[in-house]
Design an enzyme around this catalytic site. Structure first.
Site, mmCIF file in Angstrom:
data_model
loop_
_atom_site.group_PDB
_atom_site.id
_atom_site.type_symbol
_atom_site.label_atom_id
_atom_site.label_comp_id
_atom_site.label_asym_id
_atom_site.label_seq_id
_atom_site.Cartn_x
_atom_site.Cartn_y
_atom_site.Cartn_z
ATOM 1 N N PHE A 60 4.961 -2.579 19.391
ATOM 2 C CA PHE A 60 4.491 -2.814 20.755
ATOM 3 C C PHE A 60 5.470 -2.234 21.779
ATOM 4 C CE2 PHE A 60 3.929 -5.361 24.605
ATOM 5 C CZ PHE A 60 2.544 -5.436 24.722
ATOM 6 N N GLU A 61 6.749 -2.247 21.448
ATOM 7 C CA GLU A 61 7.786 -1.795 22.395
ATOM 8 C C GLU A 61 8.041 -0.288 22.328
ATOM 9 O OE1 GLU A 61 8.273 -4.739 20.533
ATOM 10 O OE2 GLU A 61 7.817 -5.937 22.324
ATOM 11 N N VAL A 84 2.522 -1.325 11.302
ATOM 12 C CA VAL A 84 1.777 -2.517 11.700
ATOM 13 C C VAL A 84 0.884 -2.899 10.524
ATOM 14 C CG1 VAL A 84 0.478 -3.614 13.539
ATOM 15 C CG2 VAL A 84 1.728 -1.502 14.021
ATOM 16 N N ILE A 85 1.139 -4.062 9.979
ATOM 17 C CA ILE A 85 0.430 -4.515 8.777
ATOM 18 C C ILE A 85 -0.390 -5.745 9.152
ATOM 19 C CG2 ILE A 85 0.707 -5.307 6.398
ATOM 20 C CD1 ILE A 85 3.458 -3.788 6.429
ATOM 21 N N THR A 89 -3.808 -13.033 11.646
ATOM 22 C CA THR A 89 -4.144 -13.240 13.055
ATOM 23 C C THR A 89 -4.656 -11.955 13.698
ATOM 24 O OG1 THR A 89 -2.011 -12.563 13.927
ATOM 25 C CG2 THR A 89 -2.214 -14.843 13.191
ATOM 26 N N HIS A 91 -3.224 -10.605 16.139
ATOM 27 C CA HIS A 91 -2.045 -9.956 16.722
ATOM 28 C C HIS A 91 -2.030 -8.465 16.376
ATOM 29 C CE1 HIS A 91 1.726 -10.738 18.729
ATOM 30 N NE2 HIS A 91 2.370 -9.979 17.871
ATOM 31 N N ARG A 130 2.151 4.917 2.098
ATOM 32 C CA ARG A 130 2.267 5.915 3.176
ATOM 33 C C ARG A 130 3.714 6.146 3.617
ATOM 34 N NH1 ARG A 130 -2.348 3.443 3.022
ATOM 35 N NH2 ARG A 130 -4.278 4.170 3.978
#
Ligand code: INI
Length: 161
Positions: A60-61, A84-85, A89, A91, A130
């Site tokens: 996100f940052e 990002v896994i 949620t 999120h 990956r």
């Protein structure tokens, strides 16, 4: 195709300066993306001393750090690296969306090539695939794209078209 002018960036990192923006979240994956990116830059003629690794808390940052790195004028290209896994949620969707659109926005706003080496997967196994195993290394791919785009940008900015 004959008689068509072909314009493309070379895959030479000689003389180019790179910022790798790397998230600490899921660092066991991101560290492999960083290794792949550095290896690709060096194997294409770049120097380790011209690579800066900027750490951020999570994907996100990445966009803000990329924007500030671009504004410094010290880099020819930026490589965004994160993982990002998907968890239980929502999120995940917010982090992915913000990282992808923010990184693209930084490239367009600053005019500097910013490439996308953020893995987005459902499972840890897919992320591992990956990050240097079965499905290649997305950090290496993003570094190669950054090399090409930095050279292409030089050509287009000089008007050599
Ligand atoms: N950041 C990631 O880079 N990957 C993830 O999988 C992730 N998940 O799943 O939550 C993640 N979250 C942290 C986020 O990027 C921010 O650092 C945090 O929300 C603080 O702003």
């Amino acid at each position: 195709m004959e008689n068509v002018k072909k314009i493309e960036g070379q895959l030479s990192a000689t003389g180019l300066r790179f910022a790798l923006i790397a998230s600490r979240f899921n660092s066991f994956i991101v560290d492999q993306l960083v290794n792949g990116a550095v290896d690709t830059i060096v194997r294409h003629g770049g120097r380790k001393s011209e690579i800066s690794i900027i750490h951020v808390p999570g994907s996100f940052e990445i966009p803000l750090a990329a924007k500030k790195a671009a504004a410094s004028g010290k880099f020819d290209a930026i490589v965004a690296l994160g993982a990002v896994i998907r968890g239980a949620t929502t999120h995940y969707d917010y982090v992915c969306g913000q990282a992808a659109s923010g990184i693209g926005q930084v490239a367009l706003e600053t005019g500097l090539p910013v490439t996308f080496g953020v893995i987005t997967t459902d499972t840890i196994d897919q992320a591992i695939e990956r990050a240097g195993t079965k499905a290649g290394n997305k950090g290496a791919d993003a570094a190669l794209a950054a090399i090409e785009m930095a050279n292409l940008s030089r050509i287009l900015e000089k008007g050599e078209i």
